[in-house]
Structure formats: C-alpha cells, structure tokens
Design a protein around this motif. Structure first.
Motif, PDB file in Angstrom:
ATOM      1  N   ALA A   1       8.482 145.824  69.525  1.00 61.47           N
ATOM      2  CA  ALA A   1       8.580 145.552  71.041  1.00 61.47           C
ATOM      3  C   ALA A   1       7.304 144.528  71.430  1.00 61.47           C
ATOM      4  N   GLY A   2       6.306 144.551  70.818  1.00 62.45           N
ATOM      5  CA  GLY A   2       5.172 143.660  71.013  1.00 62.45           C
ATOM      6  C   GLY A   2       5.623 142.297  70.776  1.00 62.45           C
ATOM      7  N   ILE A   3       6.395 141.875  69.795  1.00 64.31           N
ATOM      8  CA  ILE A   3       6.915 140.695  69.412  1.00 64.31           C
ATOM      9  C   ILE A   3       7.592 140.210  70.395  1.00 64.31           C
ATOM     10  N   LEU A   4       8.491 141.107  70.735  1.00 61.92           N
ATOM     11  CA  LEU A   4       9.719 140.697  71.769  1.00 61.92           C
ATOM     12  C   LEU A   4       9.043 140.188  73.006  1.00 61.92           C
ATOM     13  N   ASN A   5       8.057 141.205  73.506  1.00 58.05           N
ATOM     14  CA  ASN A   5       7.391 140.867  74.640  1.00 58.05           C
ATOM     15  C   ASN A   5       6.716 139.658  74.663  1.00 58.05           C
ATOM     16  N   VAL A   6       5.900 139.251  73.477  1.00 57.61           N
ATOM     17  CA  VAL A   6       5.194 137.874  73.536  1.00 57.61           C
ATOM     18  C   VAL A   6       6.458 136.811  73.597  1.00 57.61           C
ATOM     19  N   GLY A   7       7.246 137.078  72.694  1.00 56.11           N
ATOM     20  CA  GLY A   7       8.474 136.149  72.401  1.00 56.11           C
ATOM     21  C   GLY A   7       8.968 135.816  73.629  1.00 56.11           C
TER      22      GLY A   7
ATOM     23  N   LEU B   1      17.769 125.236  68.380  1.00 51.67           N
ATOM     24  CA  LEU B   1      16.871 125.674  69.366  1.00 51.67           C
ATOM     25  C   LEU B   1      16.518 127.258  69.112  1.00 51.67           C
ATOM     26  N   ALA B   2      17.517 128.011  69.117  1.00 51.36           N
ATOM     27  CA  ALA B   2      17.486 129.532  68.559  1.00 51.36           C
ATOM     28  C   ALA B   2      16.805 129.679  67.158  1.00 51.36           C
ATOM     29  N   GLY B   3      17.154 128.637  66.402  1.00 52.76           N
ATOM     30  CA  GLY B   3      16.526 128.843  65.032  1.00 52.76           C
ATOM     31  C   GLY B   3      15.124 128.400  65.228  1.00 52.76           C
ATOM     32  N   ILE B   4      14.471 127.710  66.098  1.00 50.28           N
ATOM     33  CA  ILE B   4      13.114 127.553  66.198  1.00 50.28           C
ATOM     34  C   ILE B   4      12.625 128.600  66.772  1.00 50.28           C
ATOM     35  N   VAL B   5      12.874 129.376  67.658  1.00 48.46           N
ATOM     36  CA  VAL B   5      12.356 130.644  68.270  1.00 48.46           C
ATOM     37  C   VAL B   5      12.375 131.316  67.047  1.00 48.46           C
ATOM     38  N   LEU B   6      13.536 131.771  66.484  1.00 49.19           N
ATOM     39  CA  LEU B   6      13.641 132.941  65.528  1.00 49.19           C
ATOM     40  C   LEU B   6      12.646 132.474  64.484  1.00 49.19           C
ATOM     41  N   SER B   7      12.634 131.464  63.717  1.00 52.10           N
ATOM     42  CA  SER B   7      11.619 131.124  62.598  1.00 52.10           C
ATOM     43  C   SER B   7      10.170 131.356  63.177  1.00 52.10           C
ATOM     44  N   GLU B   8       9.984 131.051  64.391  1.00 54.18           N
ATOM     45  CA  GLU B   8       8.473 131.350  64.837  1.00 54.18           C
ATOM     46  C   GLU B   8       8.294 132.952  64.708  1.00 54.18           C
ATOM     47  N   THR B   9       9.255 133.723  65.143  1.00 52.98           N
ATOM     48  CA  THR B   9       8.951 135.331  64.960  1.00 52.98           C
ATOM     49  C   THR B   9       9.000 135.716  63.543  1.00 52.98           C
ATOM     50  N   LEU B  10      10.025 135.158  62.746  1.00 52.08           N
ATOM     51  CA  LEU B  10      10.203 135.304  61.372  1.00 52.08           C
ATOM     52  C   LEU B  10       8.896 135.061  60.692  1.00 52.08           C
TER      53      LEU B  10
ATOM     54  N   GLY C   1       8.716 143.089  57.879  1.00 53.29           N
ATOM     55  CA  GLY C   1       8.217 142.070  58.472  1.00 53.29           C
ATOM     56  C   GLY C   1       9.223 141.062  59.030  1.00 53.29           C
ATOM     57  N   LEU C   2      10.091 140.969  58.156  1.00 50.04           N
ATOM     58  CA  LEU C   2      11.187 140.058  58.490  1.00 50.04           C
ATOM     59  C   LEU C   2      12.323 140.658  59.458  1.00 50.04           C
ATOM     60  N   VAL C   3      12.518 142.122  59.222  1.00 49.36           N
ATOM     61  CA  VAL C   3      13.513 142.626  60.233  1.00 49.36           C
ATOM     62  C   VAL C   3      12.815 142.901  61.734  1.00 49.36           C
ATOM     63  N   ALA C   4      11.441 142.969  61.641  1.00 49.14           N
ATOM     64  CA  ALA C   4      10.844 142.885  62.757  1.00 49.14           C
ATOM     65  C   ALA C   4      10.858 141.678  63.709  1.00 49.14           C
ATOM     66  N   GLY C   5      10.729 140.548  62.907  1.00 44.67           N
ATOM     67  CA  GLY C   5      10.695 139.205  63.428  1.00 44.67           C
ATOM     68  C   GLY C   5      12.125 138.795  64.015  1.00 44.67           C
ATOM     69  N   LEU C   6      12.987 139.327  63.199  1.00 47.10           N
ATOM     70  CA  LEU C   6      14.463 139.208  63.558  1.00 47.10           C
ATOM     71  C   LEU C   6      14.991 139.980  65.107  1.00 47.10           C
ATOM     72  N   LEU C   7      14.562 141.195  64.907  1.00 48.23           N
ATOM     73  CA  LEU C   7      14.815 142.172  66.232  1.00 48.23           C
ATOM     74  C   LEU C   7      13.875 141.437  67.484  1.00 48.23           C
ATOM     75  N   GLY C   8      12.643 141.023  67.210  1.00 51.21           N
ATOM     76  CA  GLY C   8      11.729 140.752  68.113  1.00 51.21           C
ATOM     77  C   GLY C   8      12.171 139.196  68.775  1.00 51.21           C
ATOM     78  N   GLY C   9      12.687 138.549  67.770  1.00 49.52           N
ATOM     79  CA  GLY C   9      12.998 137.000  68.104  1.00 49.52           C
ATOM     80  C   GLY C   9      14.381 136.742  68.588  1.00 49.52           C
ATOM     81  N   LEU C  10      15.211 137.777  68.446  1.00 46.50           N
ATOM     82  CA  LEU C  10      16.786 137.735  68.695  1.00 46.50           C
ATOM     83  C   LEU C  10      16.912 137.141  70.198  1.00 46.50           C
ATOM     84  N   ILE C  11      16.419 138.090  70.946  1.00 47.27           N
ATOM     85  CA  ILE C  11      16.571 138.044  72.307  1.00 47.27           C
ATOM     86  C   ILE C  11      15.972 136.670  73.174  1.00 47.27           C
ATOM     87  N   PRO C  12      14.726 136.379  72.691  1.00 48.95           N
ATOM     88  CA  PRO C  12      14.099 135.149  73.183  1.00 48.95           C
ATOM     89  C   PRO C  12      14.971 133.898  72.562  1.00 48.95           C
ATOM     90  N   ALA C  13      15.340 134.031  71.417  1.00 54.76           N
ATOM     91  CA  ALA C  13      16.247 132.733  70.807  1.00 54.76           C
ATOM     92  C   ALA C  13      17.307 132.759  71.757  1.00 54.76           C
TER      93      ALA C  13
END
Ligand SMILES: Nc1ncnc2c1ncn2[C@@H]1O[C@H](COP(=O)(O)OP(=O)(O)OP(=O)(O)O)[C@@H](O)[C@H]1O
Ligand SMILES: [Mg+2]
Lengths: 242, 434
Positions: free
Chosen positions: B320-326, B350-359, B408-420
């Motif tokens: 949720a923290g990653i999502l918030n920041v994202g 573009l989505a990949g850029i955001v996702l790759s940041e959280t990943l 870490g990857l799952v959290a990055g994926l979940l946190g980055g999906l909506i921002p992406a």
C-alpha cells in the motif's frame, strides 16, 4: 483556398484534411469546436494558423498530430486514410512522422538537454546504439544552434534556449511535418524570431510546418496564412496585406 | 522478439532514470516495504531451519528417507538367519536390541528397566514381559540396590550411519574394519553417557542370555536422536557374539530390526523368505519405507502457512505504501507521460516504465531484506552457536532468498499496477493544450 503554386502539380500531399469535425464534451453541453475543416499541406510548405483564443487551434493540431481522433471527415497522411487509426499505429506515426513544439517547452528538468532530445528516440520500436544516438542528438542540437549546451539541464537554460531544445527534440527523428502550437508565446520578440528561424530552416530541408500563432509578423513568414473561425479554416486577410 | 526486448530494455532504462531522479521517494517506498519482505524472508528461513532440524532429528531417531525398515518380534531363529543373510552386504545393517547391565553383578540397577535417569519421581515400577506373555516385576527383583546401570545394548552387523544420521558427541564411533576385540567396544547415547558420568560403576557387562560377563570399553558418545527413550549403547555384533550365542541375540526380550538401502528390495525378499522358512510367522514381519520428509513437511505446513500469512499481511501494508507513492508520482509526472506519448512512446511501454520502477524498488528492497536476514543469521549463529550445536554453522537458505525476491517482485507488481494503468491512460490532447 489559395492555389498552392510552390508545389508541382501531382505531387502527393503530405496532409489532406477534408470536412474534419470535432465536438468536445464541455462541463455543461457538448460544443462543436471544429465544423468541417479542410486543409492540404505539401512537403516543404509552411502554413500559419491564426484565430481567436478558444477558436480550436490547439484542438485542430491535436487531431493532426494524432493525439486525438476526429469525429467526422477524412484525414489522409501521405495518401493513406488515417481518420480512424488505432492507438498503436498512431503512436508509431507520431514517432516516425511528426515533430511537436508547444508554448510550454515540456522539458524534463532532471534530464540534460541532450537527454531531453534523446527522449524522442525512445519509442519502443527499437533502440539505437549509443554512438548513433549521440550523433543524431548533437546534429539536432546543432541545427538549432545550441550544441554547446548539450550537457545543461533545463533550469540552467534561458527560455529561448529551452524552446530550441524542444525544437531539437522535434527534429531529431527527421519528421515529415512539424506542428508548432504558439512556440513563441512565452518568449520576447527577439528570441521568438530565433525560434521561428529554427523552425523555418526545417522547411528548407523539405519538412512541412504548421504554425499556430497570435503573432502576425511570425505568421507572415509562412508560405500561407489561414484563420480558424467558426470551426472552419479560411485564408486570412493579413496575407493579402503583407 | 527484437521489438519486445527493445521495449523491455527501454522500460528498464527509463525506469532506472526515474528512480535515480527520485532517490528520497524510492528510499521511502523501500522503507515501507522492507519489514514485509524481511518478514517473508525470516519466515521462509525459519521454516527451512525447522524442517532441516526436524529432518535431521528424524534421521537420527528413525532412519534416512527411503530406507527400508524391517522388524519382527523376538524369535530364536531370527538372529542366525539375519547374520547369515546379511554377511558381506554393505547395503543393509541388522540391529539386535538386548538388555544389558553394566556394573556390579547381581544387584538392582540404579535405573531398573533401562529407564531414563531424570525420570520425575525416580525410577518406578517396571514390568518386563517375554514373548509368551509372562510378565514379571522387573523393579522388584529382590536383589539389593547397587552400582549398576541398565541399558539397551544394540548389536550392529555393520556401520549404521549411512542409514541413521548419528551425530558424534565425543570420542569415536565403532570401527567395523578393525579386528574384533574381546573386550566389546561400546558407544553410548547421550542419556547413557549421563548415567555413566553420574554413577561410578565397575566395567563389567552382563547381557541377558549371555554365556559370560565381559569387560566393555566405552569409546565414544553419539546423539542418536532418541535421548528421551532411555540409555542405549551400540556395539559390534561380532564382538558381542564372543559372549553370547547367535540364537540369544534375538530370543527372549531381544528385538531384531534390519535397515536396508532403498534399492535393496531383493535382500528384503530373500531375508523374508528365509525367516519364514526358519519358522517366523510371515504376518509378524513388518517392512516399511521411511518417509521422514513427507511427515516433517506435513507437520510444518500449517505453521508455515500461518506465519507466511502474517508476513503477507505486513507485506500488503508495504505494498500500500508503494501504491501510495506510485500514485502520487504519476500525478506529478502527468506532463512527462503525456509528452512521452506525444513523441511516440506506446502506452504499453509507458505502463512498463512505471511498473519497472516499482519492480526495481521491490527488488532493491528484497536485496536489502535478504542482506539483513543473512547478517542476522550470521550474528545469531555466532552468538548462540555454542549453546545450540545445530546453529553453529547454519547458512542462509537459498529458499529464503528466493522468497524475498518473489515477495519484492509481487509487492512491486501490486503496488505498480494501478499507477501503471493510470500512466497509460493519460490523454495527450488535454495535457499538451496551449
Ligand atoms: N478537454 C476539453 N473538453 C471540453 N472542452 C474543451 C476541452 N479542451 C478545450 N476545450 C474547449 O475547446 C475550445 C477550443 O480550445 P483550444 O484549446 O483548441 O483553443 P485555442 O484556439 O487553442 O485557444 P488558445 O489560443 O487560447 O490556445 C475552447 O473553448 C475550450 O474551452
Ligand atoms: Mg491553443
């Protein structure tokens, strides 16, 4: 429409718009902004578009630049109908055919001038090798006369320099057509002239140019001057006067 | 293919640029995620340790996975047949378990019935029954109490360590290659060693049904995993056979057990056939295959699930923290994304850029958490290694590393999906209007 004497008869048009319409859903009721726009632009030709604020100039440019699609009418790009093109192909065409310059420069402030220019080379269709990339970026910066500022970040550049970085970004892919939406709007007259010079020199290399401006002096340097009024494009009187 | 990998590379490079441009923000995201990933790493490492420890214990007290275990009630023909059949075989060991008393002759031992020495309330009544069902009160032999220790003496036809993971505590293990000694060499388990340090007893060994008493030499102590089961001693069968007849090895109260390597199916058949031919009831011969791993995993599965569940909860909070920041970052970068789309960057990139940041953020957090976990284990091992021998040279289990990276990857994926998705949906026309 004034006859286009600069082009040999039969040369395929770069852009041919006919009967383009666009309605935007405003806060209250939908408003028809464009109501049958016709426009033909050939290679190396420059066109100025004048018009009151809110007349739909930016809306028209966003349709030409494939940011958005028209509601009606036909849009031919190099004799291909792209009126209803899908977003994937539109992105590829934006990258391959168009260069954009805006009133606001839209530079990323944490990247250097060179990196800002290189940004336009990243489009998902591939990745140029570093040396080729650098060569093209420097070439583009040289065309607008600021190669010596390549390593500077935008906050350390003047407005005119920033706009020329933006033009270099628009030129780096050798576009067929440049779309400029009030590129001098934020600059003083002298700096504005430099920017128009940079854009104009691109047309000498065969690039089409559509310039939206409020500045009649700048408009009169273009090959044709049109006015957008009541949702339609028509030749402007200024051209006759000039 | 080239196109895909080009996009992937672009996303990674631009994502890396984004991370470098917002270091503080990345650090805060990592902080919020750190505890969750660490929890996953710790739970995974802990359950790996527990499983290893339980498995090692099972291997000491039962046998290694896959071992064939054959056992049967006492029968006077069993020992001779087993000795004959197993002669020269490296892939099987017979264990004859007999009662022995070491110390003064004709006295009641300090632990009647071979009971553990620290039984609450002291050694109590103990009944011993023979194979005809006649039971006698072994704690009331009428003999006067004296200096003697009763234990289970296990005679081995070969080295048992390939089958059971004994851990040498001190001294040596039985040497089956040397010439047999007339004074039987014995190795104690830890409970027996406790008895011998507590009570001074003379070196005289009496074995049930033996022909004469012998003078044993204690040569070592092992951890056989069965500490709670009373004192035991291990001896070479051939050395013991100097003092008793083969039939006595499996008669009366003596028990026979044979451990065979997983491939020794032929031996199992032969031995069974010969035992039956010698008069042992076929239905009384039991064979089973040890599957310690499965049992241990069953035991641990529930615990692991509960702890992983809790860790996942902590991880979710970090996500949720990653999502918030994202989301905040995408809001701030609307112009950048619109511009990128304008110059031809496809939405998917573009989505990949955001996702790759959280990943990447998730991966870096995983790296930090794994590093912290490994350091913690090292520190713990050096602090408690002397008290818990099994902790002495533990290594960071790779499974915990994998779990950390996955978390870490799952959290990055979940946190980055909506921002992406948000980033990909930014309309260019609205943003770029002058
Ligand atoms: N997203 C939108 N939804 C609804 N109406 C919009 C939207 N964007 C712009 N408009 C309206 O469309 C009209 C044309 O806008 P546009 O930006 O094209 O004008 P313009 O000619 O570029 O004006 P200016 O010279 O001030 O830049 C305006 O009246 C504006 O209020
Ligand atoms: Mg405008």
């Amino acid at each position: 429409m004034s006859p286009d004497l600069t082009q040999p008869i039969g040369t395929p048009a770069l852009i041919r718009l006919s009967g383009i319409t666009k309605t935007l859903k405003g806060q209250q009721q939908p408003r028809t902004i464009l109501d049958g726009v016709d426009l033909t632009v050939h290679s190396g030709e420059s066109v100025a578009i004048l018009g009151r604020s809110g007349s739909g100039k930016s809306t028209l440019l966003s349709l030409i630049g494939l940011f958005d699609r028209p509601d009606g009418g036909q849009y031919m790009l190099e004799e291909q109908d792209i009126s209803r093109i899908a977003e994937r192909r539109a992105a590829a065409l934006r990258s391959a055919r168009f260069g954009f310059v805006f009133q606001r420069f839209f530079l990323l402030k944490n990247l250097t001038a060179a990196q800002n220019v290189a940004m336009a080379l990243v489009n998902g269709q591939g990745w140029l090798p570093r040396r080729k990339r650098r060569a093209r970026v420097l070439e583009a910066l040289e065309q607008v006369g600021i190669a010596h500022l390549a390593k500077n970040k935008p906050p350390k550049l003047s407005g005119g320099e920033q706009q020329r970085v933006a033009i270099a970004r628009a030129l780096v892919r050798d576009p067929r057509i440049l779309l400029a939406d009030e590129p001098t709007g934020a600059l003083d007259t002298e700096t504005g002239n430099l920017v128009i010079d940079a854009l104009h020199s691109a047309t000498e290399r065969g690039c089409g140019l559509i310039l939206v401006t409020h500045d009649h002096a700048h408009a009169n340097r273009m090959g044709r001057v049109l006015r957008l009024q009541d949702g339609k494009l028509a030749p402007a009187h200024q051209q006759v006067v000039a | 293919m080239i196109r895909m990998s080009g996009r992937f590379r672009s996303a990674l490079i631009i994502g890396g640029q984004g991370i470098r441009a917002r270091k503080l923000r990345t650090l805060l995201s990592m902080l919020s995620l750190f505890l969750g990933v660490l929890a996953v790493v710790v739970v995974q490492a802990g359950s790996e340790f527990a499983q290893k420890e339980l498995l090692a214990d099972a291997e000491r007290s039962m046998a290694k996975d896959g071992t064939l275990q054959m056992y049967m009630p006492p029968h006077e023909k069993a020992a001779p047949v087993a000795l004959e059949t197993l002669r020269g075989r490296q892939d099987a060991v017979a264990m004859f378990e007999n009662r022995a008393i070491i110390g003064e002759p004709n006295v009641a031992p300090v632990n009647p019935g071979g009971a553990p020495f620290d039984q609450p309330g002291g050694p109590g009544r103990f009944y011993r029954c023979d194979n005809r069902g006649n039971c006698t009160d072994a704690s009331q032999t009428g003999a006067p109490p004296g200096k003697a220790i009763e234990l289970n003496l296990v005679a081995l036809t070969g080295d048992i360590r390939p089958f059971r993971g004994f851990r040498q505590d001190s001294g040596q293990w039985l040497d089956f290659a040397s010439a047999p000694s007339l004074a039987p060499r014995i190795v104690l388990n830890k409970e027996a060693a406790k008895g011998f340090t507590r009570y001074q007893v003379p070196a005289q060994m009496h074995v049930d049904n033996g022909t004469a008493d012998s003078t044993p030499q204690i040569i070592g102590v092992v951890d056989d995993g069965g500490a709670s089961y009373g004192p035991m001693a291990y001896v070479r069968a051939d050395e013991l056979l100097n003092w008793m007849k083969p039939v006595a090895l499996s008669d009366g109260n003596a028990r026979l057990q044979v451990l065979m390597s997983p491939q020794a199916r032929d031996l199992e058949q032969t031995l069974k056939a010969r035992l039956v031919a010698a008069g042992v009831q076929a239905g009384e011969i039991y064979v089973n295959r040890i599957n310690a791993r499965e049992r241990v995993e069953d035991q641990l599965a529930m615990m692991r699930l509960i702890f992983l569940g809790m860790a996942a909860l902590v991880l979710l909070i970090g996500t949720a923290g990653i999502l918030n920041v994202g989301l905040a970052t995408v809001g701030e970068r609307i112009e950048e994304f619109a511009l990128r789309r304008a110059v031809g960057t496809p939405r998917i990139l573009l989505a990949g850029i955001v996702l790759s940041e959280t990943l990447l953020t998730g991966l870096m957090t995983a790296g930090a958490a794994i590093g912290a976990g490994a350091l913690g284990i090292k520190a713990g091992a050096s602090m408690f290694g002397s008290r818990f021998p099994s902790l002495a040279n533990v290594e960071f289990p790779w499974q915990a590393g994998v779990a950390g990276v996955v978390a870490g990857l799952v959290a990055g994926l979940l946190g980055g999906l909506i921002p992406a998705i948000r980033a990909a949906r930014i309309p260019i026309a609205t943003v770029m209007r002058a």
